[in-house]
Design an enzyme around this catalytic site. Structure first.
Site, PDB file in Angstrom:
ATOM      1  N   HIS A  95       0.970  -1.428  -0.370  1.00 36.11           N
ATOM      2  CA  HIS A  95       0.097   0.004   0.127  1.00 36.11           C
ATOM      3  C   HIS A  95       0.858   1.147  -0.062  1.00 36.11           C
ATOM      4  O   HIS A  95       0.334   2.289  -0.133  1.00 36.11           O
ATOM      5  CB  HIS A  95      -1.357   0.580   1.063  1.00 36.11           C
ATOM      6  CG  HIS A  95      -0.417   0.422   2.741  1.00 36.11           C
ATOM      7  ND1 HIS A  95      -0.219  -0.611   3.292  1.00 36.11           N
ATOM      8  CD2 HIS A  95      -0.248   2.148   3.305  1.00 36.11           C
ATOM      9  CE1 HIS A  95      -0.135  -0.084   4.640  1.00 36.11           C
ATOM     10  NE2 HIS A  95       0.288   1.105   3.825  1.00 36.11           N
ATOM     11  N   ASP A 107       0.064  -7.438   2.314  1.00 31.70           N
ATOM     12  CA  ASP A 107       0.889  -6.651   2.321  1.00 31.70           C
ATOM     13  C   ASP A 107       2.611  -5.631   1.756  1.00 31.70           C
ATOM     14  O   ASP A 107       2.943  -5.464   3.044  1.00 31.70           O
ATOM     15  CB  ASP A 107       0.625  -5.367   3.146  1.00 31.70           C
ATOM     16  CG  ASP A 107      -0.049  -3.821   2.898  1.00 31.70           C
ATOM     17  OD1 ASP A 107       1.093  -3.908   1.689  1.00 31.70           O
ATOM     18  OD2 ASP A 107      -0.183  -3.233   3.502  1.00 31.70           O
ATOM     19  N   GLN A 136       0.452   6.144  11.321  1.00 28.97           N
ATOM     20  CA  GLN A 136       0.962   6.164  10.049  1.00 28.97           C
ATOM     21  C   GLN A 136       2.681   6.992   9.486  1.00 28.97           C
ATOM     22  O   GLN A 136       2.773   7.375  10.080  1.00 28.97           O
ATOM     23  CB  GLN A 136      -0.575   7.895   9.832  1.00 28.97           C
ATOM     24  CG  GLN A 136      -1.513   7.468   8.082  1.00 28.97           C
ATOM     25  CD  GLN A 136      -2.372   5.965   9.556  1.00 28.97           C
ATOM     26  OE1 GLN A 136      -2.830   6.420  10.960  1.00 28.97           O
ATOM     27  NE2 GLN A 136      -2.448   5.515   9.210  1.00 28.97           N
ATOM     28  N   GLY A 137       3.041   6.005   8.580  1.00 27.74           N
ATOM     29  CA  GLY A 137       4.477   6.396   8.134  1.00 27.74           C
ATOM     30  C   GLY A 137       5.756   5.254   8.427  1.00 27.74           C
ATOM     31  O   GLY A 137       5.867   5.993   8.466  1.00 27.74           O
ATOM     32  N   ASP A 138       4.911   4.772   9.046  1.00 23.66           N
ATOM     33  CA  ASP A 138       5.871   3.543   9.724  1.00 23.66           C
ATOM     34  C   ASP A 138       5.264   2.756   9.293  1.00 23.66           C
ATOM     35  O   ASP A 138       6.010   1.203   8.816  1.00 23.66           O
ATOM     36  CB  ASP A 138       5.083   3.120  11.057  1.00 23.66           C
ATOM     37  CG  ASP A 138       5.348   4.398  12.541  1.00 23.66           C
ATOM     38  OD1 ASP A 138       6.507   4.651  11.970  1.00 23.66           O
ATOM     39  OD2 ASP A 138       4.582   4.465  13.025  1.00 23.66           O
ATOM     40  N   SER A 139       4.147   2.465   7.508  1.00 19.76           N
ATOM     41  CA  SER A 139       3.552   1.901   6.696  1.00 19.76           C
ATOM     42  C   SER A 139       4.685   0.959   6.557  1.00 19.76           C
ATOM     43  O   SER A 139       5.994   1.858   5.717  1.00 19.76           O
ATOM     44  CB  SER A 139       3.167   1.781   5.975  1.00 19.76           C
ATOM     45  OG  SER A 139       1.362   1.958   6.796  1.00 19.76           O
TER      46      SER A 139
HETATM   47  N1  ARG Z   1      -1.292   2.347   6.561  1.00 21.75           N
HETATM   48  C1  ARG Z   1      -0.160   3.380   7.891  1.00 21.75           C
HETATM   49  C2  ARG Z   1       1.302   3.231   7.047  1.00 21.75           C
HETATM   50  O1  ARG Z   1       0.836   3.894   5.824  1.00 21.75           O
HETATM   51  C3  ARG Z   1       0.425   2.769   8.932  1.00 21.75           C
HETATM   52  C4  ARG Z   1      -0.898   2.651   9.908  1.00 21.75           C
HETATM   53  C5  ARG Z   1      -0.234   1.361  11.342  1.00 21.75           C
HETATM   54  N2  ARG Z   1      -2.029   1.709  12.041  1.00 21.75           N
HETATM   55  C6  ARG Z   1      -1.294   1.133  13.552  1.00 21.75           C
HETATM   56  N3  ARG Z   1      -2.210   1.496  14.038  1.00 21.75           N
HETATM   57  N4  ARG Z   1      -0.737   0.513  13.219  1.00 21.75           N
HETATM   58  O2  ARG Z   1       1.616   4.234   7.803  1.00 21.75           O
END
Ligand code: ARG
Length: 387
Positions: free
Chosen positions: A73, A119, A205-208
């Protein structure tokens, strides 16, 4: 103790009117006696040496000198792509010692959808980071439990800004059953969850795309997850959801080998046990040119294994005269035996193991034998390949 502190942290956040929970490295209250465990804390330089920041705002891990493993993603699709910058080797993204590479190609797991999971993606760099630290991926479910470590430059609280310094935190495994009660859409076969019931510690967000790791039996880091999604960040009963690397490891390793033949990370073509043999005798001329004997391989998908077995039965009265090669269908030659003037024994009856993992299995393989010294003679009696 840990959980009590966490509850305190959430309460402080709530009183302060901030988002529902604290994500990676929420800064602890100043009177906290063990600030290092609240939400997260700065990673030390070199602590997670394979960690990468990607310019689209994701994390990743070095899989080989040339490949970064990240989340599907995080990328738009498969194909040539020179638009991503990978930053390696630093906890401080503004450090002048950062190692940077641009991407050359992106592979996005074609099966990935938000509902199906899976993912993962691989980013090929324009040039290798030679000698980069590499993070091995879990290939069995053996490490899919216990306490995990997560890290990244993502938001330090839900809705917060990206971080300059890498943050890290520990999160416990959450069972599929429990996670599915939080998220009915969970795909337990390819997703693994981690977090505290009370929330308070999480990726955000940003750790993905970044790795979720733990220690393996040799105390080395091993990647069990890829940061994927969650409802908010660090909310109670809303664990982080990670791509389950062990379930995806074969596909990842196979594609990685294709994109970078030098990549390790598991044998994408384990032995099948199929045998192909040629029992026709071939005379080997004395001190003459090389002779060959063919074996045609069909019905083996993909490449040959890293442990291709080459069974050789050559009758000869002075085997030191002989040079023996295996020739792959594309002509690549693997030397299995050299001549040696002092090896006066008879015959070459043995099985060689050849790493043929870069060779397509199907096609005509050749055993090539040359007698390079005078007097003694012999013939190829039979030979076989076991895949
Ligand atoms: N989708 C998020 C990203 O793009 C990461 C989300 C992780 N969220 C969580 N609650 N662990 O960075």
């Amino acid at each position: 103790m840990f959980r009590k502190v966490l509850l305190t942290a959430v309460a402080v956040a709530a009183v302060a009117g901030t988002a529902a929970g604290q994500a990676l490295a929420a800064q602890p209250p100043s009177d906290d006696v063990s600030p290092q465990v609240v939400g997260g804390s700065p990673a030390a330089q070199g602590e997670f040496p394979w960690m990468v920041r990607l310019s689209m705002g994701c994390g990743g891990a070095m899989y080989s000198d040339l490949l970064v493993l990240t989340a599907a993603h995080c990328v738009s699709g498969t194909g040539n792509n020179t638009g991503i910058t990978a930053t390696y080797g630093v906890v401080d993204l503004q450090s002048t010692s950062a190692v940077k590479r641009t991407s050359s190609y992106v592979y996005k797991n074609p099966g990935y959808t938000t509902s199906a999971g899976g993912d993962w993606a691989l980013i090929k760099l324009s040039s290798p980071i030679t000698g980069a630290a590499k993070l091995p991926i879990a290939t069995t479910t053996a490490y899919d439990s216990g306490t995990f470590t997560v890290m990244g430059w993502g938001a330090a609280s839900e809705g917060g800004s990206q971080q300059r310094y890498m943050l890290k935190a520990d999160v416990p495994f959450v069972s599929d059953t429990s996670c599915k009660s939080s998220y009915p859409s969970l795909k337990p076969a390819v997703e693994i969850c981690a977090g505290f019931t009370q929330g308070g510690v999480d990726t955000c967000q940003g750790d993905s795309g970044g790795p979720m790791v733990r220690r393996d039996n040799n105390n080395a880091w091993i990647q069990v997850g890829i940061v994927s999604w969650g409802e908010g960040c660090a909310r109670p009963n809303k664990p982080g959801v990670y791509a389950e690397v062990s379930a995806l490891s074969t596909a990842i390793a196979t594609k990685a080998k294709e994109l970078d033949p030098n990549s390790g990370g598991g044998d994408p073509n384990p032995p099948t046990g199929k045998v192909f043999e040629n029992t026709n005798n071939v005379n080997i001329p004395d001190a003459g040119t090389a002779v060959t004997s063919d074996v045609v391989v069909t019905g083996v998908t993909g490449n040959a294994p890293a442990t291709l077995q080459v069974g050789v039965d050559i009758k000869h009265t002075w085997r030191g005269d002989l040079v023996v090669d295996l020739v792959a269908p594309d002509g690549s030659t693997y030397r299995m035996k050299n001549s040696s003037s002092n090896d006066s024994a008879d015959n070459v009856i043995t099985t060689y193991t050849v790493n043929a993992s870069t060779e397509v299995a199907n096609g005509t393989w050749k055993l090539k034998v040359q007698d390079v010294a005078r007097y003694d003679t012999g013939y190829i009696d039979s030979w076989k390949l076991t895949f």
